[in-house]
Write a protein that holds these residues in place. Structure first.
Motif, mmCIF file in Angstrom:
data_model
loop_
_atom_site.group_PDB
_atom_site.id
_atom_site.type_symbol
_atom_site.label_atom_id
_atom_site.label_comp_id
_atom_site.label_asym_id
_atom_site.label_seq_id
_atom_site.Cartn_x
_atom_site.Cartn_y
_atom_site.Cartn_z
ATOM 1 N N ALA A 888 0.789 -0.701 0.210
ATOM 2 C CA ALA A 888 -0.288 -0.290 -0.188
ATOM 3 C C ALA A 888 0.434 0.666 -0.030
ATOM 4 O O ALA A 888 0.500 1.882 -0.778
ATOM 5 C CB ALA A 888 -1.089 0.190 1.401
ATOM 6 N N SER A 897 -4.329 0.368 -9.799
ATOM 7 C CA SER A 897 -5.905 0.846 -9.587
ATOM 8 C C SER A 897 -5.690 1.621 -11.688
ATOM 9 O O SER A 897 -7.311 1.060 -11.535
ATOM 10 C CB SER A 897 -5.536 2.736 -9.076
ATOM 11 N N LEU A 919 -6.237 -4.539 -4.612
ATOM 12 C CA LEU A 919 -7.275 -3.374 -3.988
ATOM 13 C C LEU A 919 -8.400 -3.552 -3.272
ATOM 14 O O LEU A 919 -8.628 -2.968 -1.853
ATOM 15 C CB LEU A 919 -7.779 -2.352 -5.211
ATOM 16 N N ASP A 920 -8.995 -4.227 -2.916
ATOM 17 C CA ASP A 920 -10.412 -3.973 -2.256
ATOM 18 C C ASP A 920 -9.009 -4.667 -0.839
ATOM 19 O O ASP A 920 -9.896 -4.218 0.048
ATOM 20 C CB ASP A 920 -10.812 -5.238 -2.470
ATOM 21 N N CYS A 922 -6.192 -4.103 0.084
ATOM 22 C CA CYS A 922 -5.424 -2.966 0.810
ATOM 23 C C CYS A 922 -6.719 -2.100 1.895
ATOM 24 O O CYS A 922 -6.872 -1.939 3.246
ATOM 25 C CB CYS A 922 -5.140 -2.230 0.303
ATOM 26 N N LEU A 923 -7.650 -1.983 0.801
ATOM 27 C CA LEU A 923 -9.219 -1.154 1.500
ATOM 28 C C LEU A 923 -9.415 -2.334 2.837
ATOM 29 O O LEU A 923 -9.806 -1.186 3.844
ATOM 30 C CB LEU A 923 -9.839 -1.193 0.704
ATOM 31 N N GLU A 924 -10.299 -3.024 3.070
ATOM 32 C CA GLU A 924 -11.054 -3.952 3.816
ATOM 33 C C GLU A 924 -9.395 -3.831 4.541
ATOM 34 O O GLU A 924 -9.780 -3.977 5.914
ATOM 35 C CB GLU A 924 -10.492 -5.460 3.884
ATOM 36 N N ILE A 928 -5.519 1.731 2.916
ATOM 37 C CA ILE A 928 -5.861 2.772 1.491
ATOM 38 C C ILE A 928 -7.919 3.076 2.412
ATOM 39 O O ILE A 928 -8.454 2.419 2.757
ATOM 40 C CB ILE A 928 -5.628 2.155 0.084
ATOM 41 N N LYS A 929 -8.053 4.313 1.372
ATOM 42 C CA LYS A 929 -8.915 4.535 1.133
ATOM 43 C C LYS A 929 -9.798 5.318 -0.374
ATOM 44 O O LYS A 929 -9.311 5.591 -0.740
ATOM 45 C CB LYS A 929 -9.221 6.095 2.501
ATOM 46 N N GLU A 930 -11.363 4.247 0.072
ATOM 47 C CA GLU A 930 -11.916 4.426 -1.261
ATOM 48 C C GLU A 930 -11.947 6.560 -2.011
ATOM 49 O O GLU A 930 -12.103 6.782 -1.112
ATOM 50 C CB GLU A 930 -13.453 4.070 -1.633
ATOM 51 N N ASN A 931 -11.604 6.639 -3.637
ATOM 52 C CA ASN A 931 -11.489 7.682 -3.440
ATOM 53 C C ASN A 931 -12.497 8.671 -4.503
ATOM 54 O O ASN A 931 -11.888 8.125 -5.772
ATOM 55 C CB ASN A 931 -10.144 9.085 -3.721
#
Length: 1130
Positions: A888, A897, A919-920, A922-924, A928-931
């Motif tokens: 990340a 991305s 990506l999912d 790392c988001l979980e 990272i944050k969804e932008n």
């Protein structure tokens, strides 16, 4: 003793580190380090057993554990390790005995308890099976040994007992039920079929069991078996009894165990382990058995009561068992008997004289036995004794006054010339022997002529020694060729064929008139297709062609003669072993699969300068002609002939068969035909009992087939497992790069089949061999090995090897960063599989350039490579918080991305899914944050790819420039080499002209000298070039009297002057490019001698020349002329 302890500790350290091969090497050296206590030896033996278990060599583990138990009985570790090895070999009863003993010795042993439970269950099941087998044995006994029963039923019962005797349980039950005594009674009968069935049962019982062999000797005895073989009325009966006696000899003399020890010795030797050559150690029982057997066999050789088949069987047993390597090391004892004389008697026996019953193969058996015995003698003293016995034997024959004895003597010499040629050649030198041969050849008696002409032909077996005798024999051979008797005519023909093939494949020199060899070959072909189909005529005609087919013109004619080829192939189906070698030799010559001596271009040039004869290849031996001949042979049915011939026992013949198979497999179109006609099974058979070269050729042929053929069809059923070991045998430094490469490719195909095949490769110690080639500098070998490993890592067991402290994962990551696309594809494929384990993901991210490498591949234009890179990154994200955080925090997230949002390329669907998964994850994990607002440019991937493409193009441009520069340099070197050769030839020509001028008169010579003097004046004074010795002497004297600074300055000037002194013409070292080339040719670097940095080194020639002359003049004034003054000589 201190050294022993150090070696043992080193072995223990290697074992703990998992380096079992090095541990074995240390243990082996420790055992041979002087006198060692039995208790210490026992420890090393059981440690070696542990190494063998780790390496999967269960047979060696059993041997070493048994050696340890011999020294320290009931040692728990030795018992446990032998038990494990027995279990791995499927010998559950032996394993159960060991574990039962272990439980008695060490009841609290926790490791032994579950093994005991497991084996106990198996033994109980075996007992049930044994009870069932006991019922079958009882039923068969009632049928087979009841003389009142119908013969057909008795034979069926005996055949069923043969099947039961092949299994250890059934064999034990037959012996326990009193079967040996019953079989002994059957042997006293008269019915041949029932007798042979009983002998075959005994042969199966005697195989691989010393206890059962001992019981056979005790109950039936050796003498009745020898007697049964002596009076055998058929070849099959004699062979069956001989096999029984061979099995008894193997077990009671311990030859099977000795062979295993020898094999291990050879393997250790290849690894660099030095140890004494293992000698066969016979116990009292073995010695007693051999003392009874060998004298009986020697007596059989000359007994008139023995049948021809029995005599042949006796000679086979002598051949197999008398030598040291494969047999009982009885050659020295054999010399003390009448064995040599008896073999010579058989060799010279003529069927027409009816002195001894013989077969058509008896002479060949005698020749092989004599050759084996002579080759096995370990020193010159024993060989002289052998020659002396032969000399004495022939002296008695030639002096007894009986004419028939002289015929037999010539026949025996002829046999010796086919075996130990050295001895036969010595006997040919006896007074009157050659004359007697020629005299017999000129008689009118057909039998005498046949014996004489065979001796003449066999005397020409060695090319370098046959010229003399054949030269004298040519008139006789020509006369005999005119004989009306075909059997004499064809033998004389072979002698002429030998004379016509002296120069082998050299097309530039032939010993016979042009067209003569073609005529001889046509005559041979007529004999091959003779109307009577006489096998003797066909055999001799084939032997003649075996010599003549070295000529390419004859090869081209023969492959178009379908009848002749069919006749040669037909010889393969006949049982006469004398025909095999000649038939296969013809096929080897036709396919050009014989060894060819490669001569380098430099050696060719040297030979030209030395005016030596240079062999020339025939135009019809070019690859296109050879390929055409191979295709024609395949169409004529050569593969079926090879399959039939592969049953031969001769190692040399088996090697030749492998050569022909290799030639056929080299033709891609014929590989399917080899599979269809049974060539795979034949090649697997040829891997055994072959020469080293033959085994390699057979394995290489299998590799070629496995590269281009579907393994499902090429190697059905069990055969796919059988082919693994031959292919792995090619992964050896002694094999060629092509053999290594094709073996790796073939194994790659096999490894894709199933988990069981991958396990077979693993248990055959394939991983270390594969990894060895992953570190090769050769790109193709490294790539092929990595592709194979990519298929192997599918196996969980192979993945386990990547765990722990090793660099296997690191190597794969670094390979993924290479330029070779195929290598990258294989490495990323391996990492994609390995990254499914979180522990291996941790090893991936520990490699420094992992992110850079995977980031590049994540934007690759190759969908498969891109998918694999994204898959690895997704697995890294799923491997835990630490790995995911590293991902990340890196720029690769932008790439992921972009890949996940790219909808333009439908082929990138899998890569897109993998990137989204990363990506999912790392988001979980909250890394990272969804932008929703921020997103990459539309052409972000295109920009990255364009940058990478530009970088690759720049690297490619640089590489091409380097290649062009290298090519230019090589071209210059080649031109300079050619110029030197031309100068050398011109100088030689001038020297020869100068000699001619002196002979014609002096006036012209003086004129030339004047011209040369004028040249020198025009060019100016030149400095004579110093020799290396003179330069060394000058430098030494200068160092003794010149300060260091002045010395270094003068050294620099001397070097410059020396280089310039090598320039012959002023114009050659002028300014510009030519001066630079000349200076660089002599390795000069004069850039700092003038202030003309980039200019030509030749510009300041005069000044440098002048300085150098001054230096030399000063030195000469100081100490005199070192070239002409005696004071300067040392």
């Amino acid at each position: 003793m201190a050294e022993f302890g150090n070696l043992k500790e080193q072995g223990n350290s290697h074992f703990k580190a998992g380096d079992y091969e090095s541990a074995l090497k240390c243990y082996a050296e420790a055992l041979h380090d002087g006198p060692v206590k039995d208790s210490e030896k026992a420890v090393v033996y059981k440690n070696r057993a542990a190494c063998h278990l780790k390496l999967g060599d269960n047979k060696a583990a059993i041997i070493d554990a048994s050696l340890s138990l011999d020294l320290t009985p009931n040692d728990p570790k030795a018992l446990f390790r032998r038990c494990q090895a027995y279990e791995a070999q499927g010998k559950m009863e032996e394993a159960f005995k060991d574990v039962s003993q272990l439980i008695k010795v060490d009841p609290q042993n926790k490791a032994a308890q579950p093994l005991y439970t497991k084996l106990n269950k198996f033994v109980q099941d075996k007992m049930k099976q044994r009870n069932s087998t006991a019922n079958k044995v009882s039923q068969m006994f009632n049928i087979a040994f009841d003389s009142a029963t119908d013969k057909e039923k008795r034979l069926q019962g005996l055949n069923n007992l043969i099947v039961l005797a092949r299994e250890d349980v059934g064999a034990s039950m037959i012996v326990a039920a009193g079967g040996l005594a019953k079989l002994g009674q059957v042997l006293s009968g008269k019915d041949l079929e029932i007798l042979q069935a009983a002998v075959r049962i005994l042969g199966s019982l005697a195989k691989s069991s010393k206890d059962r062999c001992r019981a056979i000797v005790d109950v039936i005895g050796l003498a009745p078996l020898v007697r049964l073989m002596s009076f055998a009325e058929t070849e099959e009966m004699a062979s069956s009894v001989a096999l029984l006696i061979q099995n008894l000899t193997t077990c009671l003399a311990g030859l099977d165990l000795h062979q295993a020890v020898l094999k291990r010795y050879e393997e250790d030797k290849k690894k660099g382990v030095r140890s004494p050559y293992p000698q066969l150690k016979l116990d009292d029982e073995g010695q007693s058995f051999l003392k009874d057997l060998f004298p009986a066999l020697v007596k059989m050789l000359v007994s008139a009561k023995i049948t021809g088949w029995g005599r042949d069987a006796a000679m086979e047993l002598i051949t197999k068992n008398v030598v040291s390597k494969e047999g009982a090391d009885w050659t020295q004892h054999f010399l003390e008997t009448q064995g040599v004389e008896n073999l010579l008697t058989v060799a010279g026996t003529q069927k027409e004289f009816k002195t001894l019953p013989i077969t058509k193969n008896s002479s060949m058996h005698a020749s092989v036995a004599l050759s084996k015995i002579y080759d096995d003698l370990i020193n010159d003293k024993l060989r002289e004794k052998f020659k002396e016995k032969c000399h004495e034997y022939f002296r008695d024959l030639f002096s007894d006054g009986i004419f028939e004895s002289k015929i037999e003597a010539v026949a025996a010499i002829s046999t010796l010339l086919q075996g130990p040629y050295e001895v036969g050649g010595m006997l040919l030198g006896l007074d009157g022997v050659t004359g007697l041969m020629f005299s017999l050849a000129e008689t009118d008696n057909t039998q005498y002529q046949k014996v004489a002409v065979e001796a003449i032909v066999n005397s020409a077996s060695k090319k370098e020694k046959c010229t003399g005798i054949l030269k004298d024999a040519v008139p006789i051979l020509k006369k005999l060729y005119q004989s009306g008797e075909d059997h004499i005519k064809v033998r004389a023909l072979v002698g002429l064929c030998k004379l016509g093939s002296f120069m082998g494949t050299d097309a530039s020199t032939q010993p016979m008139a042009e067209g003569s060899t073609l005529k001889l070959s046509r005559i041979c072909r007529k004999f091959l297709v003779n109307a009577t189909q006489d096998s003797d005529l066909r055999k001799w005609a084939t032997e003649g062609l075996a010599y003549l087919t070295l000529d390419a013109d004859i090869k081209e004619e023969l492959v178009t003669d379908t009848q002749a080829l069919t006749s040669i192939f037909g010889l393969a189906k006949e049982s006469d072993r004398n025909m095999t070698y000649a038939s296969v030799t013809v096929l080897v010559n036709l396919t050009n699969s014989y060894d060819k001596q490669e001569v380098s271009a430099e050696m060719m040039e040297l030979a030209k300068f030395a005016k030596q004869h240079i062999p020339q290849e025939h135009v019809k031996d070019k690859p296109e002609f050879v390929s055409s001949r191979i295709q024609k042979l395949a169409a004529a049915g050569v593969i079926n002939a090879l399959v039939a011939l592969s049953n031969t026992d001769s190692k040399n013949s088996r090697e030749l068969l492998c050569r022909v198979y290799m030639a056929l497999a080299s033709e891609g179109k014929l590989r399917g035909l080899i599979i269809q006609q049974g060539g795979i099974k034949s090649l697997l058979q040829l891997m055994n009992n072959n020469t080293d070269a033959g085994s390699v050729l057979a394995a290489h042929a299998l590799a070629k087939i496995s590269v281009t053929s579907d393994p499902h069809f090429a190697f059905p059923g069990q055969r796919v497992y059988e082919v693994v070991r031959p292919l792995l045998s090619l992964l050896h430094p002694d094999c060629s790069g092509l053999q290594n490469f094709e073996a790796l490719m073939g194994l790659t195909n096999l490894a894709s089949l199933s988990e069981s095949v991958r396990n077979r490769i693993l248990t055959e110690k394939g991983i270390p061999a594969i990894e060895q080639y992953m570190y090769e500098e050769h790109d193709m070998l490294r790539r092929a090995a990595t592709e194979l490993m990519c298929n192997m890592v599918i196996s969980e067991k192979v993945q386990d090897l990547f765990e722990g402290q090793n660099d296997r994962v690191k190597i794969m990551v670094l390979f993924a960063g290479e330029e070779d696309e195929a290598l990258v594809r294989a490495a990323t494929g391996s990492l994609a599989i390995l990254s499914s384990r979180s522990t291996l993901c941790e090893k991936i991210v520990a490699v420094e350039p992992w992110l850079d490498i995977l980031q590049v591949h994540a934007v690759s234009e190759r969908p498969d490579i891109q998918h694999r890179a994204c898959h690895i990154l997704a697995n890294v994200a799923c491997a835990g918080q630490e790995c995911a955080q590293k991902l990340a925090e890196s720029p690769v997230m932008e790439v992921l991305s972009a890949v996940a949002s790219d909808t333009r390329d439908p082929q990138a669907k899998l890569a897109k899914e993998a990137a989204q998964r990363a990506l999912d994850q790392c988001l979980e994990l909250g890394l990272i944050k969804e932008n929703a607002q921020g997103k990459n440019p539309v052409h972000f991937l295109d920009i990255l790819r364009a940058q990478l493409r530009k970088a690759r193009e720049e690297e490619e441009r640089k590489r091409k420039l380097e290649e062009e520069e290298e090519e230019r340099r090589k071209k210059e070197e080649e031109e300079q080499r050619k110029k030197r050769e031309e100068d050398f030839q011109n100088n030689q020509a001038r020297a020869e002209q100068g000699v001619i001028g002196e002979e014609e008169g002096e006036g012209e010579v003086e004129e030339v000298e004047v011209e040369r003097a004028e040249e020198i004046v025009q060019q100016g004074p030149k400095i004579r070039e110093l020799t290396e010795d003179e330069i060394a002497r000058l430098e030494l004297e200068e160092r003794l009297r010149v300060p260091s600074e002045e010395l270094s300055q003068r050294d620099a000037r001397t070097i410059g002057g020396d280089a310039i002194s090598k320039v012959v013409k002023v114009e050659d070292v002028g300014g510009g490019e030519s001066g630079h080339l000349m200076a660089s040719n002599h390795n000069n670097s004069n850039t700092d001698s003038g202030g003309n940095g980039g200019g030509s080194p030749g510009i300041r020639k005069d000044a440098a020349h002048e300085d150098d002359e001054n230096d030399l003049d000063e030195e000469e004034l100081d100490r005199g002329d070192v070239w002409n003054d005696e004071a300067g000589l040392s």
